[in-house]
Design an enzyme around this catalytic site. Structure first.
Site, PDB file in Angstrom:
ATOM      1  N   PRO A 137      -3.821  -3.204  -0.554  1.00  0.00           N
ATOM      2  CG  PRO A 137      -5.233  -1.353  -0.717  1.00  0.00           C
ATOM      3  CD  PRO A 137      -4.306  -2.054   0.229  1.00  0.00           C
ATOM      4  CB  CYS A 161      -5.249   5.377  -6.007  1.00  0.00           C
ATOM      5  SG  CYS A 161      -4.669   4.853  -7.646  1.00  0.00           S
ATOM      6  CE  LYS A 221      -2.694   1.551   1.473  1.00  0.00           C
ATOM      7  NZ  LYS A 221      -1.903   2.441   0.602  1.00  0.00           N
ATOM      8  N   GLY A 264       4.362   1.729   2.962  1.00  0.00           N
ATOM      9  CA  GLY A 264       5.365   2.279   2.058  1.00  0.00           C
ATOM     10  C   GLY A 264       6.754   1.761   2.340  1.00  0.00           C
ATOM     11  N   GLY A 274       3.006  -3.964   0.747  1.00  0.00           N
ATOM     12  CA  GLY A 274       2.497  -3.983  -0.614  1.00  0.00           C
ATOM     13  C   GLY A 274       3.421  -4.741  -1.537  1.00  0.00           C
ATOM     14  NE  ARG A 275       5.983  -0.486  -4.511  1.00  0.00           N
ATOM     15  CZ  ARG A 275       6.724   0.594  -4.716  1.00  0.00           C
ATOM     16  NH1 ARG A 275       7.273   0.809  -5.893  1.00  0.00           N
ATOM     17  NH2 ARG A 275       6.923   1.466  -3.743  1.00  0.00           N
TER      18      ARG A 275
END
Length: 322
Positions: free
Chosen positions: A12, A96, A135, A197, A220-221
């Site tokens: 997410p 987050c 998470k 990560g 993710g990124r």
């Protein structure tokens, strides 16, 4: 039961993993795609923008909505709402690191108060019949690496899977993710643990799995501008041929399709603005010449953008590594 086939999941990401992007990633193949974080109270109270973040493509398998919050009542109510609308999995955000989230005692701030964190987990698990996942990060800081204990208690409360970002909250996104530290979480539970990560390709995914002992990885990124990368990682982990990234006209068609999906989802006015970051990432990978890149990203008319896209991906710039 949560499918981990393939064991490569989309993370997410706020402002990124909206419905059009998740659908694009899923079209290449993913074990699970997760919505951007949704504030539970704002969702229930129908605050503008929350519905769009939680929009799932209702009834679609292998899709989850991620909820954040600090009050059990609102977390449970939001969970009931998204389940009623077709959510197959609900994920709880306790990872987050953003100050605007942690200052409200949500996200990774909950790792500083495990008892309160467990009250939220119990409220969500008790409110719905679909699987609930969690998470988190390794901990708040190097002096509070409590992810193993939190994961153990979360499993006892009914959590079906836990994803660990291999950094503390205080690291934000600095330094390197510590995949080896995730192993302590894996050893503390029997449910699947997912490593997250700095996972960007097959090599980093394999290394993360080796060091963490995790059941899968979350990207993710690394998926920004490369919605196909999850399928490539899955193939490399399985030892099967790595699918090629789309290039040239195929890539231009893909980007145009995603652009039109964004406009349809948000409306032309907002959609043009929302799509720009995605266009930028796609053009990063295509090494689009700077003048054309600038023209694409500053165009306010959707028709003009669509006319420019074929030239932006015609191969005049050498493709970066896919």
């Amino acid at each position: 039961m949560i499918s981990l086939d393939p064991p490569v999941l989309l993370a997410p990401m706020a402002g990124i993993t909206d419905l059009p992007f998740r659908q694009l990633v899923a079209s290449f193949g993913a074990g699970l795609v997760v919505s951007e974080m949704v504030a539970s109270q704002e969702m229930v109270q129908a605050k503008a923008g929350m519905r769009e973040k939680a929009e799932l493509g209702f009834g679609v398998a292998r899709t989850a909505v991620q909820l954040a919050g600090r009050e059990a009542h609102w977390m449970a109510e939001a969970a009931r709402m998204v389940e009623a609308n077709g959510a197959r999995i609900i994920d709880i955000n306790m990872g987050c690191p953003a100050k605007r989230v942690t200052s409200g005692l949500s996200g990774s701030a909950l790792m500083r108060d495990p008892d309160h964190a467990l009250s939220l987990i119990e409220a969500v698990v008790g409110a719905v019949s679909v699987p609930v996942t969690l998470k988190t990060r390794l901990g708040w800081d190097d002096d509070m690496l409590n992810a193993p204990e939190l994961a153990r208690r979360a499993e006892e409360a009914g959590i079906a899977m836990v994803t660990i970002h291999g950094r503390t909250r205080c690291q934000f996104y600095k330094g390197a993710a510590d995949w080896a530290a995730i192993r302590a979480v894996r050893d503390a539970v029997t449910i699947p643990v997912i490593a997250n990560g700095d996972i960007t390709d097959g090599a980093t995914a394999a290394r993360a799995l080796q060091l963490s002992g995790a059941a899968g990885v979350m990207v993710g990124r690394g998926a920004q501008g490369r919605p196909w990368v999850l399928s490539q990682i899955a193939a490399q982990l399985a030892g099967t041929p790595r699918p090629a990234a789309p290039e040239g006209q195929a890539l231009a068609d893909l980007v145009a399709g995603h652009y039109q999906a964004v406009l349809s989802f948000y409306g032309a006015g907002l959609g043009v603005k929302v799509a720009r970051k995605h266009l930028g990432w796609f053009m990063d990978g295509a090494a689009t010449p700077a003048p054309l890149r600038r023209e694409v990203l500053t165009a306010s008319d959707a028709a003009q953008v669509l006319r420019l896209l074929p030239g932006a991906f015609d191969g005049s710039g050498e493709r970066a590594a896919a």
